[in-house]
Design a protein around this motif. Structure first.
Motif, PDB file in Angstrom:
ATOM      1  N   ASN A 113      42.492  22.691  30.366  1.00 53.47           N
ATOM      2  CA  ASN A 113      42.828  22.521  31.785  1.00 53.47           C
ATOM      3  C   ASN A 113      41.877  23.310  32.686  1.00 53.47           C
ATOM      4  O   ASN A 113      42.249  23.725  33.767  1.00 53.47           O
ATOM      5  CB  ASN A 113      44.286  22.874  32.038  1.00 53.47           C
ATOM      6  N   ALA A 115      40.934  25.999  33.688  1.00 52.62           N
ATOM      7  CA  ALA A 115      41.201  27.424  33.929  1.00 52.62           C
ATOM      8  C   ALA A 115      40.188  28.057  34.868  1.00 52.62           C
ATOM      9  O   ALA A 115      39.748  29.179  34.651  1.00 52.62           O
ATOM     10  CB  ALA A 115      41.254  28.187  32.598  1.00 52.62           C
ATOM     11  N   LEU A 116      39.808  27.351  35.913  1.00 49.58           N
ATOM     12  CA  LEU A 116      38.955  27.964  36.937  1.00 49.58           C
ATOM     13  C   LEU A 116      39.813  28.918  37.759  1.00 49.58           C
ATOM     14  O   LEU A 116      41.033  28.770  37.809  1.00 49.58           O
ATOM     15  CB  LEU A 116      38.356  26.888  37.836  1.00 49.58           C
ATOM     16  N   PHE A 117      39.161  29.881  38.418  1.00 46.75           N
ATOM     17  CA  PHE A 117      39.907  30.788  39.278  1.00 46.75           C
ATOM     18  C   PHE A 117      40.149  30.071  40.601  1.00 46.75           C
ATOM     19  O   PHE A 117      39.205  29.837  41.354  1.00 46.75           O
ATOM     20  CB  PHE A 117      39.133  32.088  39.489  1.00 46.75           C
ATOM     21  N   PRO A 118      41.380  29.737  40.895  1.00 42.68           N
ATOM     22  CA  PRO A 118      41.639  28.892  42.070  1.00 42.68           C
ATOM     23  C   PRO A 118      41.329  29.591  43.391  1.00 42.68           C
ATOM     24  O   PRO A 118      41.175  28.928  44.401  1.00 42.68           O
ATOM     25  CB  PRO A 118      43.136  28.555  41.962  1.00 42.68           C
ATOM     26  N   HIS A 119      41.229  30.929  43.383  1.00 36.53           N
ATOM     27  CA  HIS A 119      40.983  31.640  44.629  1.00 36.53           C
ATOM     28  C   HIS A 119      39.502  31.940  44.851  1.00 36.53           C
ATOM     29  O   HIS A 119      39.153  32.631  45.789  1.00 36.53           O
ATOM     30  CB  HIS A 119      41.795  32.933  44.666  1.00 36.53           C
ATOM     31  N   MET A 120      38.654  31.420  43.974  1.00 33.04           N
ATOM     32  CA  MET A 120      37.214  31.661  44.165  1.00 33.04           C
ATOM     33  C   MET A 120      36.502  30.315  44.245  1.00 33.04           C
ATOM     34  O   MET A 120      36.907  29.361  43.574  1.00 33.04           O
ATOM     35  CB  MET A 120      36.645  32.421  42.961  1.00 33.04           C
ATOM     36  N   PHE A 128      31.396  35.270  38.191  1.00 27.95           N
ATOM     37  CA  PHE A 128      32.398  36.222  37.678  1.00 27.95           C
ATOM     38  C   PHE A 128      31.957  36.914  36.370  1.00 27.95           C
ATOM     39  O   PHE A 128      31.976  38.148  36.294  1.00 27.95           O
ATOM     40  CB  PHE A 128      33.744  35.505  37.498  1.00 27.95           C
ATOM     41  N   GLN A 169      35.368  19.897  37.606  1.00 24.75           N
ATOM     42  CA  GLN A 169      35.954  21.197  37.264  1.00 24.75           C
ATOM     43  C   GLN A 169      35.534  21.621  35.869  1.00 24.75           C
ATOM     44  O   GLN A 169      35.242  22.786  35.606  1.00 24.75           O
ATOM     45  CB  GLN A 169      37.479  21.137  37.352  1.00 24.75           C
ATOM     46  N   ARG A 176      30.344  28.292  33.807  1.00 30.02           N
ATOM     47  CA  ARG A 176      30.861  29.652  33.794  1.00 30.02           C
ATOM     48  C   ARG A 176      30.839  30.225  32.371  1.00 30.02           C
ATOM     49  O   ARG A 176      30.600  31.419  32.173  1.00 30.02           O
ATOM     50  CB  ARG A 176      32.305  29.633  34.333  1.00 30.02           C
TER      51      ARG A 176
ATOM     52  N   GLU B 186      46.035  30.462  30.947  1.00 30.59           N
ATOM     53  CA  GLU B 186      44.629  30.214  30.615  1.00 30.59           C
ATOM     54  C   GLU B 186      43.679  30.844  31.632  1.00 30.59           C
ATOM     55  O   GLU B 186      42.558  31.211  31.288  1.00 30.59           O
ATOM     56  CB  GLU B 186      44.329  28.711  30.551  1.00 30.59           C
ATOM     57  N   VAL B 187      44.127  30.930  32.886  1.00 31.23           N
ATOM     58  CA  VAL B 187      43.245  31.489  33.902  1.00 31.23           C
ATOM     59  C   VAL B 187      42.978  32.962  33.594  1.00 31.23           C
ATOM     60  O   VAL B 187      41.847  33.441  33.676  1.00 31.23           O
ATOM     61  CB  VAL B 187      43.872  31.320  35.305  1.00 31.23           C
ATOM     62  N   LEU B 209      45.985  36.229  42.950  1.00 30.80           N
ATOM     63  CA  LEU B 209      46.725  34.974  42.862  1.00 30.80           C
ATOM     64  C   LEU B 209      48.215  35.166  43.144  1.00 30.80           C
ATOM     65  O   LEU B 209      48.917  34.212  43.460  1.00 30.80           O
ATOM     66  CB  LEU B 209      46.530  34.330  41.480  1.00 30.80           C
TER      67      LEU B 209
END
Lengths: 387, 299
Positions: A113, A115-120, A128, A169, A176, B186-187, B209
């Motif tokens: 899925n 697993a990107l950092f959604p806030h960056m 990162f 994504q 990354r 996972e994040v 987050l």
């Protein structure tokens, strides 16, 4: 392109078709060697990894293939360090890493899925790992941009992950994972969430990229087609046990057990007794006798219970009269599946054969209910142990 | 064998002057009527009263009265302190609940909800029993000889903070817990695999987050603190009067319901102001727990 020399991510050399031996030579310096030694993971009474031993050479692309619940993801998570094995040793380049924490293993991981950092944003996501490994600030941007270029996402730096499609994504996740140039890349069903066309395109891209970088890659999938397309070697797992570890062609032509034969695509299987008569070898069942070559019988003894496996592509069909000799059956179904046609043939005793024919072949047209003769060459018959 | 697909022209969208209300609008109607009857109309009465009993000069008096402005300022200060304490104590608890095994998470959650569901009055009285001069803590300390005379644990700011934090902390914990649960494991694992130590995973990924949950919990606690009455009345000292207590004093002691109404209106306005500012940053839905956290399942 002067950058090619110092920046492998910009390399344009076509390495995708290069034979394994040559790639290994190139990859030796970059890819890591990985070894699992009797790795075991137990939850209560449930053995999810049963003394798995696996040797992966530098630069190899290895797929852990198995149905869900086969323990393939557990194995990957132990290699990554997210799980600690109950017993056994994991070494990377000969160094025992079994109890080294994840963040010190220097591996790249790509998740199903993303697993990107959604806030960056995209660029910050890729920067990162550089930040974590204390790469000087001035170099971070350039390295991250190179990695993004390698996955063809140059113009997406400022986007947030939520503004990207699934395929994009996953490219960011890949960039990354490789930006620190890890020597080992782990992928947990990386293409599982993508649609078929995108998946096939990404398979080739990942393959190409990993070979250009000389990475050792361990990919987890339940899709045997993907495993065959991408892998140098496939480790077939069932119920936590390593069934077979071999090159794809060998796996297909010489499955070590019925479980392996069953998993690797459609097959016609006949369990019976191995018989040796007049210098010829047969598998004899109640209703059928299948001849095989002496080399296929190698390693088995007369009288053994065995399973004969005939691949659907190895059987040819011709129209037959009811009193003809050999294997005769009625066409029970004709299924068009893309470039090929699947024919189901039922014998008078109720056994069903699966036959595959190419659509553009000059073979005659078949229709349901037609009486056909099934034939195959003895050297296309493989035998294996029953489950 | 071919069958031609049946092609139907898409129906032209019909414009209706009055949208027929759907089922859920109708189902929500009794609740809306009830709210208007018991909250909306009385609120209007209060506003009217504050302006007419005897005159809008009530507001001038409110602003000029040093006692009142002092209690307003004290209320904001205490609400702020309670918010900070609730978040500081609540975050680790929420984190433990979100990240621990099933059994521990259940125990922690049950303890939290049990206290949450216990009557506010009961919990406040319980703190009286514990903090009194003859309460559990002082009895114990006296009995063991650590102190010679009771230390003042009640009728002061300390007791008010203890009581209010205890009562309001579940709001903070639940809001933070929800946003922590919304972060995909996972994040965090990805961050680890990219070289982040556990502490950096927390500061760079988990904490940012979960900030929307922290903000939502903080605003809830702050707003609820502004209107607290029983707990500060029972645990606080005579000098620490909060705005809600001043309102009661105006109405019951000084018999100036118009002044009380004006103070109440100022309090409501203050709460609305906080909400308006908050929604500009994080959205009303998240404060009220209607919408999920980012990085959650849906995309």
């Amino acid at each position: 392109m002067t950058a090619t020399q110092e920046n492998p991510m910009r390399a344009t050399t076509r390495t995708i078709d290069m034979p394994l031996a040559e790639r290994k030579e190139r990859g030796r310096a970059k890819g890591a060697a990985l070894r699992l030694e009797a790795v075991r993971k137990v939850y209560g009474d449930n053995i999810v990894a049963n003394d798995v031993t696996l040797d992966i050479e530098p630069g190899e692309f290895v797929t852990l293939l198995g149905a869900s619940g086969s323990g393939k993801t557990t194995l990957l998570r132990m290699i990554a360090g997210f799980l600690e094995p109950t017993a056994g040793v994991i070494t990377i380049d000969g160094k025992d890493v079994t109890s080294v924490p994840v963040h010190k293993r220097k591996i790249g991981v790509v998740f199903q899925n993303y697993a990107l950092f959604p806030h960056m944003n995209v660029l910050k996501n890729v920067m990162f790992p550089l930040e974590m490994h204390k790469v000087p600030k001035v170099k971070r941007k350039e390295l991250a941009r190179d990695a993004l270029a390698a996955v063809k996402l140059e113009n997406f730096e400022d986007r947030m992950p939520s503004q990207l499609s699934g395929g994009q994504q996953q490219r960011v996740a890949l960039a990354r994972a490789i930006v620190m140039k890890p020597r080992l890349l782990l992928m947990d069903e990386p293409l599982g969430a993508l649609d078929r066309r995108l998946r096939e395109a990404m398979q080739l891209e990942i393959l190409k990229l990993s070979r250009e970088l000389g990475l050792t890659v361990i990919n987890v999938t339940h899709d045997q087609e993907e495993a065959f397309t991408m892998s140098d070697k496939i480790a077939l797992l069932a119920d936590g046990t390593l069934i077979q570890y071999d090159e794809p062609a060998a796996l297909y032509s010489a499955p070590v057990s019925e479980v392996a034969a069953e998993f690797l695509g459609e097959s016609n299987r006949f369990e019976g007794q191995l018989v040796h008569e007049q210098q010829r070898w047969f598998v004899r069942a109640d209703d059928i006798e299948v001849e095989l070559t002496a080399s296929a019988a190698d390693g088995f003894a007369e009288g053994d219970r065995v399973v004969a496996v005939i691949r659907p592509w190895s059987i040819s069909l011709s129209s037959a009269d009811s009193d003809e000799q050999g294997s005769v059956g009625t066409v029970s179904a004709l299924i068009y599946a893309g470039e090929s046609q699947k024919v189901l043939v039922e014998t008078p005793l109720g056994r069903e054969f699966i036959v595959r024919r190419s659509l553009d072949s000059a073979d005659e047209q078949l229709h349901e209910g037609q009486l056909v003769q099934l034939s195959w060459r003895p050297d296309h018959v493989v035998i294996t142990r029953p489950r | 064998m071919t069958s031609s697909p049946v092609v139907t022209a898409p129906a032209a969208p019909r414009r209706r002057r009055f949208e027929r209300p759907n089922f859920w609008t109708l189902a929500g109607l009794p609740g809306i009527v009830y709210l208007i009857a018991v909250f909306g109309i009385p609120l209007v009465f209060i506003v009217v009263r504050s302006l007419t009993d005897p005159s809008p000069a009530n507001y001038a008096a409110v602003v000029e009265d040093p006692l009142y402005s002092a209690s307003l300022w004290r209320t904001v200060q205490i609400a702020f302190l309670v918010t900070v304490l609730s978040l500081a104590i609540g975050y680790p608890l929420a984190y433990a609940m979100a990240r621990s095994g099933k059994r521990l998470a259940m125990v922690l959650g049950a303890a939290l909800l049990l206290s949450f569901w216990t009557s506010l009055l009961v919990r406040t009285f319980a703190w009286q029993v514990i903090l009194n001069n003859t309460g559990l803590v002082n009895q114990f300390l006296l009995g063991t000889g650590i102190i010679d005379e009771p230390i003042p644990l009640i009728r002061n700011l300390f007791a008010v903070l203890v009581g209010m934090v205890h009562i309001l902390i579940p709001y903070a914990v639940l809001a933070i817990y929800a946003s922590l649960r919304g972060i995909k494991p996972e994040v965090e694992q990805a961050a680890q695999s990219l070289g982040a130590s556990p502490w950096r995973v927390f500061t760079r990924v988990t904490l940012p987050l979960s900030l929307p949950g922290v903000a939502a919990g903080g605003i809830l606690v702050f707003v609820l603190s502004l209107g607290f009455y029983i707990t500060p009345a029972l645990l606080g000292g005579p000098g620490d009067i909060l705005i809600s207590q001043s309102v009661v004093l105006q109405v019951q002691q000084y018999l100036q319901p118009g002044m009380g109404a004006a103070m109440a209106v100022v309090l409501v306005a203050l709460v609305l102001l906080v909400f308006v500012i908050a929604t500009r940053f994080i959205g009303l839905g998240r404060i009220l727990g209607v919408t999920g956290a980012p990085g959650g399942e849906s995309r």
